[in-house]
Scaffold this motif. Structure first.
Motif, short mmCIF file in Angstrom:
data_model
loop_
_atom_site.label_atom_id
_atom_site.label_comp_id
_atom_site.label_asym_id
_atom_site.label_seq_id
_atom_site.Cartn_x
_atom_site.Cartn_y
_atom_site.Cartn_z
N VAL A 23 -5.88 4.04 6.87
CA VAL A 23 -6.85 3.22 5.51
C VAL A 23 -8.23 2.88 6.02
N THR A 51 -5.64 -4.55 3.11
CA THR A 51 -5.74 -3.94 1.93
C THR A 51 -6.03 -4.92 1.10
N VAL A 74 1.06 -1.37 -0.26
CA VAL A 74 -0.09 -0.53 0.30
C VAL A 74 1.22 1.34 0.18
N LEU A 76 -10.78 -2.48 0.36
CA LEU A 76 -9.67 -1.39 0.51
C LEU A 76 -10.48 0.10 -0.09
#
Length: 703
Positions: free
Chosen positions: A155, A126, A66, A130
């Motif tokens: 996030v 993730t 990420v 996401l």
């Protein structure tokens, strides 16, 4: 040091072009941010430097980590250590391993500040669920406590109602395989659940760097009525990664793909394993001028590994169990004034055990033989944090807004040592009696935000913040003879001063910020006579810099985005090894480093992307990316310099039809040999090599 870019020329030229172009536009586009207040606000209404990464960018990146998408935000640098899932950060800081960045998922901390780990994004979910990434740069608002000094990274998961079912696979060199997918079930118009998962299997491009990671999460949303809702989230993951070491210069030049491990250490197959689970539920109530949010959570993580970066390479085993509550209420007094009152509560219990896994004799300076089975520490620590806060926003004039805030942090440690008390275990380690420590701090915040027009604003802000020392910094000590750290550390206190400009137009967006951050009682790394590191309050540090980010739509087919920062990080005052005597020569080891630049502090960080949406081949999107960092010093004495690097990446996505997408990417397309980071530790160079050219291809199917 000389910059590879002239930031003033870039900023002035692009800013003038942007503003001139924007004046021709009639429509404005708002960027919505939730991290600053847990409620949606336009970024031009916030007196903060805050960047975001859209779901479109995330999907088109199809990143191995990420961090690749986060680096599209100006001033953000995250290094993927050893090419795996580990990372450190450099956001308004040098590249560092300290607890200056607060990591969240859906506004809930991923870890406890008392048991901080720089690899926190290990535990973020993730996968395909996401939705967005947000980074508040600098000290956060009153909603965030210890660790929100340099940045807050959030996030953010997509709502259940916004997601289609999907299945995706990515394949790459060195047996890279990533499989992820999600399934959504709408039970009713007000009740839905999404289950998503991912699995990564990668042999790694360096020797002894394979990694396996699996993650699973469930999100349930229930709209009770038109005012109340409950969102319940479970995220969990397991990681198994082989350990390796940094390289010395001759090893790096000979073969950057080698593990850097001695043969006797590699023979025991050192690994890192970590398990993680977090269960949270958010209840929200919203009615005209009143909003309330209550988030209870449970969190667990384990982290077992061989510390291959230490001379004796000890084994570390740890686990942390946490229970917490985040609660706030927001009152809108009139159309122009609102107040938020909240409290954060946390109780965490951590176990830590370290021993010598195999007999090892170190060589060179401070050589010693460490026998198998020797125990370095065995303890339990309980942490309790109570943090009430208040934040008030109002208008001075129709265009001029203000915000003031105050946060009180009360943090208490209760340390229970299972080992006997001694001053020296023969290797410079000290074992102290069980004890408790308390840290209290009041952090004020204040800002002004002036709306130039409906789509642009300027702001100025001041924010005070703290970083409490972690349990290991407090209680895993060195001997009196080799350390100024005799009992405990103080918290670091920072003051951030910032001015900025933001604008969102139909074809262009601009974010510009200049900051100065002063840190008192800075915790720095020192080394004992055995080459092991310790942490001491020994410095006053100043961080200052300039950040510029823009996205410019040149035409329906072409767009350009630039994330650029230039910074200077230095010791205002620092006497290294103050009061320490060399045990061989009996002479003082003190060195005055005041005015020196900090280690691994790149002069600039730049990310430039050119995006192409084909007008002739419907569904084809191509991104060419150039990433560059400037030079920096590898040691605190500023005696050896690393010249930085510039690499290029290429990414392509082709939407075959409404359901099927094909994607491919090539990282480091010129196959450049470079150091991701380089420093001098334990009196030797430690180089983390950057990955060579790597190719990936994948399919994404929605149904």
């Amino acid at each position: 040091m000389k910059s590879g870019f002239s930031y003033s020329l870039i900023a002035i030229a692009l800013l003038q072009a942007d503003v001139l172009y924007a004046q021709q536009q009639s429509d404005d586009i708002e960027k919505i941010i939730v991290t600053a207040s847990r409620t949606a606000k336009a970024n031009t209404d916030l007196a903060l430097s805050v960047g975001s990464v859209s779901s479109e960018v995330i999907r088109n990146d199809n990143a191995q980590h990420v961090s690749e998408s986060l680096e599209t935000i100006s001033g953000v640098l995250l290094n993927q250590l050893s090419g795996g899932q580990g990372h450190n950060a450099a956001i308004r800081m040098p590249i560092n391993f300290g607890g200056y960045t607060l990591y969240l998922q859906d506004n809930v901390p991923l870890q406890s500040a008392a048991f901080y780990n720089h690899n926190a994004l290990w535990w973020a979910s993730t996968n395909s669920s996401l939705s967005r990434l947000e980074v508040v740069k600098g000290a956060g608002t009153s909603l965030y406590g210890s660790g929100a000094v340099a940045a807050t990274v959030n996030v953010i998961s997509a709502p259940v109602s916004n997601e289609n079912d999907n299945l995706a696979i990515t394949l790459g060199e060195h047996s890279y395989q990533r499989l992820n997918g999600s399934v959504t079930h709408n039970i009713s118009d007000t009740n839905g659940v999404r289950v998503s998962a991912a699995h990564l299997d990668n042999d790694g491009w360096r020797a002894h760097s394979s990694v396996k990671k699996s993650e699973f999460n469930v999100l349930h949303e229930f709209q009770i009525d038109d005012k109340q809702s409950i969102k319940t989230s479970l995220i969990s993951s397991t990681l198994d990664q082989q350990m390796l070491d940094a390289l010395e210069e001759d090893e790096f030049l000979q073969d950057p793909a080698q593990s850097g491990l001695p043969s006797e250490v590699q023979a025991i197959d050192p690994r890192r394993t970590t398990d993680y689970a977090r269960l949270s539920a958010e209840y929200t109530y919203e009615d005209n001028d009143f909003y309330a949010s209550v988030i209870p959570y449970l969190r667990y993580r384990s982290n077992d590994y061989i510390a291959t970066w230490q001379p004796n390479m000890p084994k570390i085993e740890s686990s942390v169990n946490s229970i917490g509550l985040l609660a706030l209420t927001n009152f809108r007094h009139t159309a122009d004034f609102e107040t938020t009152i909240g409290i954060d509560l946390e109780r965490s219990e951590g176990d830590a055990y370290s021993s010598q896994p195999t007999t090892r004799t170190t060589t060179g300076w401070a050589a010693a033989t460490y026998p198998e089975g020797h125990v370095f520490y065995d303890d339990e620590t309980t942490f309790v944090g109570v943090s009430p806060y208040i934040q008030h926003l109002g208008k001075i004039t129709e265009r001029l807004n203000y915000a003031v805030g105050l946060r009180y942090d009360h943090n208490k440690y209760d340390f229970n040592n299972a080992l006997p008390v001694y001053d020296n275990d023969g290797f410079g380690n000290r074992s102290i009696a069980s004890r408790d420590d308390t840290f209290e701090h009041l952090s004020p915040k204040a800002s002004l935000n002036y709306q130039l027009n409906t789509h642009s604003s300027i702001y100025t802000r001041y924010a005070n913040a703290i970083r409490i020392p972690t349990f290991s910094e407090l209680y895993h000590l060195k001997t009196k003879e080799t350390s100024a750290q005799l009992s405990s550390l103080n918290e670091e206190v920072s003051d951030t001063y910032e001015i900025g400009y933001k604008a969102n137009f139909d074809k262009v967006s601009v974010e510009l910020a200049y900051y100065v951050m002063d840190v008192k009682d800075a915790i720095v790394t020192a080394y004992d006579d055995f080459g092991s590191s310790l942490r001491v309050n020994a410095a006053e540090v100043q961080h200052q810099g300039f950040e510029f980010g823009t996205t410019y739509t040149l035409s329906p087919a072409w767009s350009l985005s630039l994330a650029y920062s230039q910074s200077n990080h230095k010791f205002d005052h620092y006497i290294q090894d103050e009061g320490r005597i060399d045990y061989k020569t009996k002479k003082s080891k003190e060195v005055d480093l005041s005015g020196n630049s900090l280690v691994m502090a790149p002069e600039y960080v730049a990310n430039l992307r050119l995006n192409y949406n084909s007008q002739t081949i419907s569904g084809l999107h191509i991104t060419a990316e150039v990433k560059s960092i400037g030079d920096y010093w590898m040691d605190s004495e500023n005696s050896q310099e690393y010249s930085g690097y510039t690499i290029a990446n290429l990414k392509a996505n082709y939407q075959v039809n409404d359901a099927l997408k094909v994607h491919a990417r090539v990282a480091n397309i010129t196959d450049k040999t470079y150091a991701l980071q380089a420093e001098i530790r334990y009196n030797r160079e430690r180089i983390q090599p950057g990955s060579p050219r790597m190719a990936y291809i994948g399919l994404d199917y929605s149904f």
